[in-house]
Write a protein that holds these residues in place. Structure first.
Motif, PDB file in Angstrom:
ATOM      1  N   SER A 135     -10.401  -4.028  -3.633  1.00 39.34           N
ATOM      2  CA  SER A 135      -9.712  -4.199  -2.352  1.00 39.34           C
ATOM      3  C   SER A 135     -10.038  -5.578  -1.774  1.00 39.34           C
ATOM      4  CB  SER A 135     -10.146  -3.115  -1.367  1.00 39.34           C
ATOM      5  OG  SER A 135      -9.796  -1.840  -1.850  1.00 39.34           O
ATOM      6  N   LYS A 187      -2.631   5.952  12.924  1.00 42.62           N
ATOM      7  CA  LYS A 187      -3.595   5.594  13.963  1.00 42.62           C
ATOM      8  C   LYS A 187      -3.066   5.823  15.375  1.00 42.62           C
ATOM      9  CE  LYS A 187      -2.388   0.691  13.422  1.00 42.62           C
ATOM     10  NZ  LYS A 187      -2.937  -0.651  13.093  1.00 42.62           N
ATOM     11  N   ARG A 225      -4.668   4.775   8.039  1.00 42.69           N
ATOM     12  CA  ARG A 225      -4.001   3.489   8.270  1.00 42.69           C
ATOM     13  C   ARG A 225      -2.601   3.679   8.837  1.00 42.69           C
ATOM     14  NH1 ARG A 225      -4.300   0.231   2.747  1.00 42.69           N
ATOM     15  NH2 ARG A 225      -3.092  -1.228   4.028  1.00 42.69           N
ATOM     16  N   PHE A 226      -1.954   4.790   8.501  1.00 44.07           N
ATOM     17  CA  PHE A 226      -0.564   4.995   8.892  1.00 44.07           C
ATOM     18  C   PHE A 226      -0.411   6.002  10.030  1.00 44.07           C
ATOM     19  CE2 PHE A 226      -0.855   4.250   4.274  1.00 44.07           C
ATOM     20  CZ  PHE A 226      -0.281   2.983   4.233  1.00 44.07           C
ATOM     21  N   THR A 275      -5.369   4.875  -0.928  1.00 46.26           N
ATOM     22  CA  THR A 275      -4.810   4.543   0.381  1.00 46.26           C
ATOM     23  C   THR A 275      -5.231   5.578   1.407  1.00 46.26           C
ATOM     24  OG1 THR A 275      -2.872   3.511  -0.643  1.00 46.26           O
ATOM     25  CG2 THR A 275      -2.696   4.117   1.686  1.00 46.26           C
ATOM     26  N   PRO A 317       0.787  -1.219   0.000  1.00 38.35           N
ATOM     27  CA  PRO A 317       0.000   0.000   0.000  1.00 38.35           C
ATOM     28  C   PRO A 317       0.824   1.277   0.000  1.00 38.35           C
ATOM     29  CG  PRO A 317      -0.075  -1.060   2.154  1.00 38.35           C
ATOM     30  CD  PRO A 317       0.572  -2.008   1.227  1.00 38.35           C
ATOM     31  N   HIS A 333     -15.941   7.536   6.132  1.00 37.25           N
ATOM     32  CA  HIS A 333     -15.201   7.804   4.909  1.00 37.25           C
ATOM     33  C   HIS A 333     -15.404   9.282   4.563  1.00 37.25           C
ATOM     34  CE1 HIS A 333     -13.835   3.832   3.993  1.00 37.25           C
ATOM     35  NE2 HIS A 333     -15.039   3.318   3.891  1.00 37.25           N
ATOM     36  N   VAL A 337     -13.729  -2.313   8.693  1.00 35.79           N
ATOM     37  CA  VAL A 337     -12.695  -1.293   8.536  1.00 35.79           C
ATOM     38  C   VAL A 337     -12.524  -0.562   9.868  1.00 35.79           C
ATOM     39  CG1 VAL A 337     -12.029   0.813   7.336  1.00 35.79           C
ATOM     40  CG2 VAL A 337     -13.213  -1.005   6.096  1.00 35.79           C
ATOM     41  N   GLN A 390      -9.811   2.472  20.034  1.00 30.46           N
ATOM     42  CA  GLN A 390      -8.391   2.260  19.775  1.00 30.46           C
ATOM     43  C   GLN A 390      -7.530   2.837  20.904  1.00 30.46           C
ATOM     44  OE1 GLN A 390      -8.638   4.084  15.712  1.00 30.46           O
ATOM     45  NE2 GLN A 390      -7.367   2.351  15.119  1.00 30.46           N
ATOM     46  N   ALA A 420     -10.722   2.605  11.532  1.00 30.31           N
ATOM     47  CA  ALA A 420     -10.003   3.846  11.262  1.00 30.31           C
ATOM     48  C   ALA A 420     -10.384   4.883  12.304  1.00 30.31           C
ATOM     49  CB  ALA A 420     -10.338   4.367   9.861  1.00 30.31           C
TER      50      ALA A 420
END
Length: 466
Positions: free
Chosen positions: A131, A434, A431-432, A427, A36, A390, A316, A328, A318
């Protein structure tokens, strides 16, 4: 910024985004990358990132600069049209959902119920463009869009042709929104030009609705059109039934459109609110919506499996969803103490429970206020308290609030920030980020809750006598 400079600045931004789409968008027929992060590791990585970042910034900056000083409705529409042109001829940008639409359409055209099996069951001829997480997942879209997808695949027979038609459907949805927004604005007393500008010149529309060809474009178009019909002909059974049917068709694309139906029933009332007036006038709206959803479902030969398919959106994870971010963060906090807790089911459940309570409260307040604005607030609450967020979801409340709310700052800021959350190839930056994003979002939730509690206490505090 002068309006003529804003127009050409936004066009330059749109052109740069089209360049990014050609270099690293979701190209037709291109298989999904296994890595990704390859977008910035490839030979054109710096150029792609620069074109995306600068293009988005120019488009967003021009939109922001004129949020309160649009010359006219016509000028806004012409400018929006210019900004959309470069992205109309570019590959899909920031999302591969349009390929999932094509595969679900192929499944339906082949006689497979997409609510019972994922697209890998056919298998879809374009399966490698989707995906991985969605290949074995049943469709979560309503029966109207499944039928449209099947018709598109049958008519075109190719992936590129299907993308073109899906994009034309999205443009039709944007056009329907543009026609309907001034009707809502006139009812509330909001300038029509400002409403069109806030709702349609937003970068989310150009990038996600038009370039990405998301079915949200048609859903929003039908939703706003249904509200416009009801608002322009309150108390008249025929138009109210037709307006309700439009809302039902919107829900037959994405079920979340049903959130506005109770508020549309209030809009339909002539005179003051009463149970009798609600049943007499609002009943036509509710009846039209229910009939449309049931009629399309039966005509498509499908069942209501699309409702249960919505639960798969929780696959998902996020931090852009506040309830997910809190879950999270709780998990991160216990790790130093040797704990491992999956708090997501709890925090997401609390979010949905809070949403249910908030929707009832908003409807109750809307009885004595402008129900159209409260319909927009209900959509905003639905997006913010759902387990998944989203960026293009924010267009749902944006389209309604742009024409009905006099204070625009908060929802415009959310739209602005959301424009930078997805890279050209689809992408998601969440995701990067979090480990940073989730705690920051949690902190924001805490701050907002504290402010709400203080505001509620201040409102109920007795006023001291002079």
């Amino acid at each position: 910024m002068p309006h003529h400079l804003a127009r050409w600045t936004g066009l330059a931004g749109s052109a740069l985004l089209a360049v990014a789409a050609f270099l690293s968008g979701a190209l037709p027929g291109s298989p999904l990358r296994s890595t990704p992060v390859s977008i910035w590791q490839g030979p054109h990585g710096p150029l792609i990132i620069a074109a995306w970042l600068i293009g988005t910034a120019l488009l967003a900056g021009a939109w922001w600069a004129l949020r309160e000083q649009v010359p006219s409705t016509r000028w806004a529409l012409v400018t929006v049209g210019l900004w959309l042109l470069p992205l109309l001829i570019a590959p899909p940008l920031e999302s591969r959902d349009v390929y999932a639409y094509a595969c679900q359409g192929a499944s339906y055209a082949a006689g497979i119920n997409p609510y019972e099996q994922g697209v890998s069951a056919l298998p879809c001829p374009w399966l490698d463009t989707i995906s991985y997480i969605w290949r074995d997942t049943p469709a979560s879209y309503g029966p109207l869009f499944v039928v449209l997808s099947g018709a598109v695949v049958k008519a075109t027979g190719s992936l590129t042709g299907a993308i073109v038609v899906f994009r034309l459907i999205a443009v039709a949805g944007v056009a329907l929104t543009a026609i309907s927004l001034p009707v809502l604005a006139r009812r509330v007393g909001v300038p029509a030009g400002r409403a069109v500008w806030l709702a349609l010149a937003c970068p989310l529309v150009a990038v996600h609705l038009v370039s990405g060809a998301h079915n949200d474009a048609l859903m929003v178009g039908l939703l706003v059109a249904g509200l416009a019909v009801v608002a322009s002909r309150p108390g008249r059974p025929g138009p109210l039934l037709g307006g309700g049917a439009l809302l039902g068709l919107a829900a037959a694309i994405k079920v979340t459109a049903l959130v506005v139906v109770p508020f549309a029933a209030l809009v339909a009332i002539v005179g003051g609110y009463s149970i009798r007036a609600l049943v007499r006038h609002g009943g036509w709206v509710v009846g039209g919506a229910v009939a449309a959803v049931a009629g399309v479902t039966v005509a498509a030969g499908l069942d209501f499996g699309w409702v249960s398919g919505l639960a798969r959106g929780g696959d998902v994870i996020a931090w852009t969803s506040p309830s997910t971010a809190v879950g999270q963060t709780v998990g991160y906090l216990v790790v130093p103490f040797g704990g491992h807790i999956d708090a997501l089911p709890v925090t997401r459940g609390i979010g949905l429970a809070a949403l249910a309570v908030l929707l009832v409260w908003l409807w109750w307040r809307a009885r004595t206020r402008e129900p159209l604005e409260y319909a927009g607030l209900a959509l905003a609450a639905t997006v913010l308290l759902s387990p998944l967020f989203h960026p293009w979801y924010w267009i749902w409340p944006l389209a309604v609030l742009a024409a009905t709310a006099r204070k625009t700052g908060w929802f415009v800021v959310i739209a602005l920030a959301s424009s930078f959350l997805v890279l050209p190839d689809g992408t998601g930056l969440a995701r990067f980020t979090k480990t940073v994003g989730a705690p920051l979002m949690t902190l924001l939730v805490i701050v907002l809750l504290v402010r709400l509690v203080r505001s509620a206490r201040a409102a109920h505090r007795p006023v001291a006598a002079d």
